[in-house]
Design an enzyme around this catalytic site. Structure first.
Site, PDB file in Angstrom:
ATOM      1  N   ARG A  29       0.803  -1.224   0.000  1.00 40.67           N
ATOM      2  CA  ARG A  29       0.000   0.000   0.000  1.00 40.67           C
ATOM      3  C   ARG A  29       0.837   1.276   0.000  1.00 40.67           C
ATOM      4  O   ARG A  29       0.319   2.373  -0.163  1.00 40.67           O
ATOM      5  CB  ARG A  29      -0.958  -0.028   1.211  1.00 40.67           C
ATOM      6  CG  ARG A  29      -2.052  -1.068   1.063  1.00 40.67           C
ATOM      7  CD  ARG A  29      -2.730  -1.389   2.394  1.00 40.67           C
ATOM      8  NE  ARG A  29      -1.948  -2.342   3.196  1.00 40.67           N
ATOM      9  CZ  ARG A  29      -2.343  -2.840   4.365  1.00 40.67           C
ATOM     10  NH1 ARG A  29      -3.494  -2.459   4.883  1.00 40.67           N
ATOM     11  NH2 ARG A  29      -1.588  -3.705   5.025  1.00 40.67           N
ATOM     12  N   LYS A 372      32.103  25.693   0.990  1.00 37.35           N
ATOM     13  CA  LYS A 372      32.091  24.242   0.720  1.00 37.35           C
ATOM     14  C   LYS A 372      33.417  23.615   1.123  1.00 37.35           C
ATOM     15  O   LYS A 372      34.468  24.095   0.706  1.00 37.35           O
ATOM     16  CB  LYS A 372      31.829  24.006  -0.766  1.00 37.35           C
ATOM     17  CG  LYS A 372      31.687  22.558  -1.120  1.00 37.35           C
ATOM     18  CD  LYS A 372      32.442  22.145  -2.341  1.00 37.35           C
ATOM     19  CE  LYS A 372      33.797  21.651  -2.216  1.00 37.35           C
ATOM     20  NZ  LYS A 372      34.491  21.167  -3.337  1.00 37.35           N
ATOM     21  N   ASN A 398      39.609  38.853   6.700  1.00 39.50           N
ATOM     22  CA  ASN A 398      38.396  39.483   6.188  1.00 39.50           C
ATOM     23  C   ASN A 398      38.321  39.251   4.690  1.00 39.50           C
ATOM     24  O   ASN A 398      39.250  39.592   3.952  1.00 39.50           O
ATOM     25  CB  ASN A 398      38.393  40.986   6.481  1.00 39.50           C
ATOM     26  CG  ASN A 398      37.035  41.581   6.141  1.00 39.50           C
ATOM     27  OD1 ASN A 398      36.071  41.414   6.886  1.00 39.50           O
ATOM     28  ND2 ASN A 398      36.956  42.227   4.998  1.00 39.50           N
TER      29      ASN A 398
END
Ligand code: UD1
Ligand code: CA
Length: 492
Positions: A29, A372, A398
Site C-alpha cells: 500500500r 564548501k 576578512n
C-alpha cells in the site's frame, strides 16, 4: 534462558523473553520500490523506532522476520543496531513466502523456542512507547496470561483488526477488517499489533492457523481465539495514548507518524528549556539535540543528526541537516548541511554552508555566501556574496564582498589557503591552488594567480605586488600592526 540442564537438575527454569519483530512484508500500500519499513520518518527508517524500543525492554534476544528485499533490510537493521549501540543478539528469520503475519511467526518457531515468553511487534508501528510495552509485559506477567495484547480506541478504526469482547468485557477474538461483519467493523477498539505470548501457548496455536481473507493469509490475530478456546487467558491492555498504535501502511499514515514524531520531539525540546517560537512551522527529526535557552524561530527544519548548542538563535527560515552548531550562535535564513559551526558564530542571512565545512569560533558567514569543504578560522569574516570552496581560511581574515575562490579548473578541484590576518579586497578572484600570505592584502578586483608572500599587497589582473613608491623592486612587507597599506578599493 531455559536450559535442559536446569530442567534435569530440577530447578525452576528462569523466565526469559525474546522480542520478535515482523518485518517481512512488502508494504504494497506504500506503492514504493523501497521496502516499507525502510521508509524514513522523523529522519530514520520506520524500523529504527521498533528496534530501539525493543532493545530498551532488555529482552534476551531480538528476532526479526525478513522476506521482501531481505538483504537490504538486514543491512539496514545491522547499521541501525550499530548506530544505537544495540548489543543484544539480533537473529534474522527468513520468511520464504509472504503468507501473512501468522506465517511469519510460524517461520520463527526455532527462535521462539529458546524463550518462555515472547513479545511480538510489527515492524511498521514506530510510535509504540517504551512505557506502554513495559506495562504490556507487566500486565501479561501479573495476570499470568497466555496472551496479552495492546489495544487502543480510535475514532477512525479503519484498516485495523477489531477487538471483539464478551458482554462481560473478556476478549473473545480479533477480527480483521477484511473478514469483519458490519457490526464487528463498527467496533472502535483496535489491535495495535503488539503482543506478549507464553511461547508454549503461541506454538500450540500456530499449528492450527488456517488461510483466510482475500489473499489466503494466515492471520496471527486468529491465534487469540485458538488460545482462548483451549482455556488460555487472554488480556487486552488498553493504551491510554491511542496515537501510539498507528501502523504505517500508506504514505498518508507515514505523514501522520511524521507529524506525531515531530510534535513529540518539539515537546521534549521545549520541556528541556528550548524556546520553539512557532511549533506549527518548525520541523525537527527524532534525534535532534538543542541546548538550553536556545530559541528556534519559525519555519525552521532541523534534520538528521543536527545538534545545536545552548543560547543560540536558529531561524527564521533555516534548514539544518547533520549540522553541529556550538553555543551562542546565530543562524538565520540559511542552509547548513554536514558541517560544524563552532561557538559564537553568526551565519546568514542567506548563507549556504555545505558538507565538510568548519566555521569559527567567532566567525561570520553572511549574506549570500557559500562555503564548501572549507574552514573559516577564529574570528574570520566572509560577510557578503562569496564562494569559498576547498579553502582553509585561518584566523582574523576578512574576505571582502564578492570575493571568490576559483577552485575548479574544469578537471580538478584545487585548494586555497588564506593565512591569518589577510585582507581580501572586494571582488578578488583567488585562482587555486593558491596561498595568500599572513597579513597580506589583495586589491579590489584583483585576480590572484600566484601565491602572495606574507605581508605583501597584490593588485590587478593578474595580481602583482604593488610597486613601492620610491620606484621599482618588491614592496616592503607590511609591518605588523602598521595598518593596511591599501584601502578597500586597492588604492593607496
Ligand atoms: C496487522 C494486524 C491487525 C492490526 C495491525 C496493527 C494481522 C493479520 N493484522 O494488520 O490486526 O490492527 O497490524 O498495525 O496481523 N508481515 C510479515 N510477513 C507477512 C505479512 C506481514 O512479516 O507475510 C509483517 C509486516 O511486515 C508488518 C506486520 O507483519 O510489519 C503487519 O503486517 P501488515 O500487512 O502491515 O498488517 P496490517 O494489515 O496492518
Ligand atoms: Ca500494518
Amino acid at each position: 534462558m531455559m536450559s535442559d540442564t536446569m530442567n534435569r537438575i530440577g530447578r525452576k527454569p528462569a523466565r526469559s523473553t525474546g522480542v520478535l519483530i515482523l518485518a517481512a512484508g512488502q508494504g504494497t500500500r506504500m506503492e514504493s520500490a523501497i521496502p516499507k519499513i525502510l521508509h524514513p520518518v522523523g529522519g530514520r527508517p520506520i524500523i529504527y523506532y521498533v528496534l530501539r524500543v525493543a532493545n530498551a525492554l532488555k529482552p534476551a534476544a531480538i528476532g526479526v522476520v525478513v522476506g521482501h528485499e531481505a538483504e537490504d533490510v538486514k543491512t539496514e537493521i545491522l547499521k541501525i543496531a550499530k548506530d544505537c549501540g544495540i548489543s543484544r543478539p539480533i537473529q534474522f528469520i527468513q520468511q520464504k513466502k509472504l503468507l501473512g503475519s501468522g506465517n511469519a511467526v510460524l517461520e520463527a518457531v526455532p527462535f521462539l523456542k529458546k524463550f518462555t515468553a515472547a513479545m511480538v511487534l510489527c515492524g511498521d508501528t514506530p510510535l509504540l512507547t517504551y512505557e506502554s510495552l513495559l506495562s504490556l509485559q507487566r500486565v501479561h506477567e501479573e495476570h499470568k496470561a497466555q496472551a496479552t495484547l495492546l489495544t487502543a480506541r480510535l475514532s477512525n478504526p479503519k484498516g485495523y483488526g477489531r477487538i471483539v469482547r464478551t458482554p462481560t468485557g473478556d476478549v473473545l477474538k480479533i477480527v480483521e477488517e477484511s473478514v469483519a461483519s458490519p457490526k464487528e467493523a463498527a467496533i472502535n477498539e483496535i489491535n495495535s499489533g503488539a503482543y506478549c505470548f507464553e511461547v508454549a501457548a503461541l506454538l500450540s496455536g500456530l499449528g492450527q492457523l488456517s488461510a483466510k481473507g482475500p489473499k489466503g493469509e494466515h492471520f496471527l490475530t486468529d491465534i487469540l481465539e485458538l488460545v482462548r478456546t483451549k482455556g488460555g487467558r487472554i488480556i487486552a491492555h488498553l493504551s491510554g495514548n491511542p496515537e501510539e498504535a498507528l501502523g504505517i501502511n500508506t504514505r498518508v499514515q507515514l505523514a501522520a507518524a511524521e507529524r506525531i514524531i515531530n510534535r513529540r520531539m518539539l515537546e521534549r525540546l521545549m520541556l528541556s528549556g528550548v524556546t520553539i517560537v512557532d511549533p506549527a512551522s518548525t520541523h525537527v527529526d527524532a534525534d535532534i539535540e538543542v541546548g538550553q535557552d536556545s530559541v528556534v524561530e519559525p519555519f525552521t527544519i532541523l534534520r538528521g543528526r543536527t545538534k545545536v548548542g545552548s543560547q543560540c538563535r536558529v531561524g527564521p527560515f533555516c534548514f539544518l541537516e547533520n549540522a553541529q552548531v556550538g553555543n551562542e550562535c546565530e543562524v538565520s535564513l540559511s542552509r547548513l548541511r554536514d558541517c560544524r559551526v563552532l561557538e559564537k558564530c553568526v551565519i546568514g542571512p542567506y548563507s549556504n554552508i555545505r558538507p565538510e565545512s568548519v566555521i569559527g569560533p567567532r566567525a561570520k558567514v553572511g549574506n549570500f555566501s557559500e562555503v564548501k569543504a572549507s574552514r573559516v578560522g577564529f574570528g574570520s569574516k566572509v560577510p557578503h556574496l562569496s564562494y569559498i570552496g576547498d579553502t582553509d581560511i585561518r584566523e582574523d581574515v576578512n574576505v571582502g564582498a564578492g570575493s571568490i575562490t576559483c577552485n575548479y579548473d574544469g578537471k580538478v578541484k584545487h585548494k586555497t589557503v588564506i593565512e591569518a590576518r589577510a585582507f581580501i579586497g572586494s571582488g578578488t578572484m583567488m585562482v587555486a591552488p593558491v596561498r595568500i600570505g599572513k597579513g597580506s592584502s589583495t586589491g579590489a578586483g584583483s585576480v590572484v594567480t600566484h601565491d602572495v608572500p606574507d605581508g605583501v599587497t597584490v593588485v590587478g589582473v593578474p595580481a602583482r605586488p604593488l610597486p613601492i613608491r620610491s620606484g621599482g623592486g618588491t614592496p616592503a612587507p607590511a609591518k605588523p600592526g602598521a595598518g593596511r597599506p591599501l584601502d578597500k578599493a586597492g588604492r593607496k
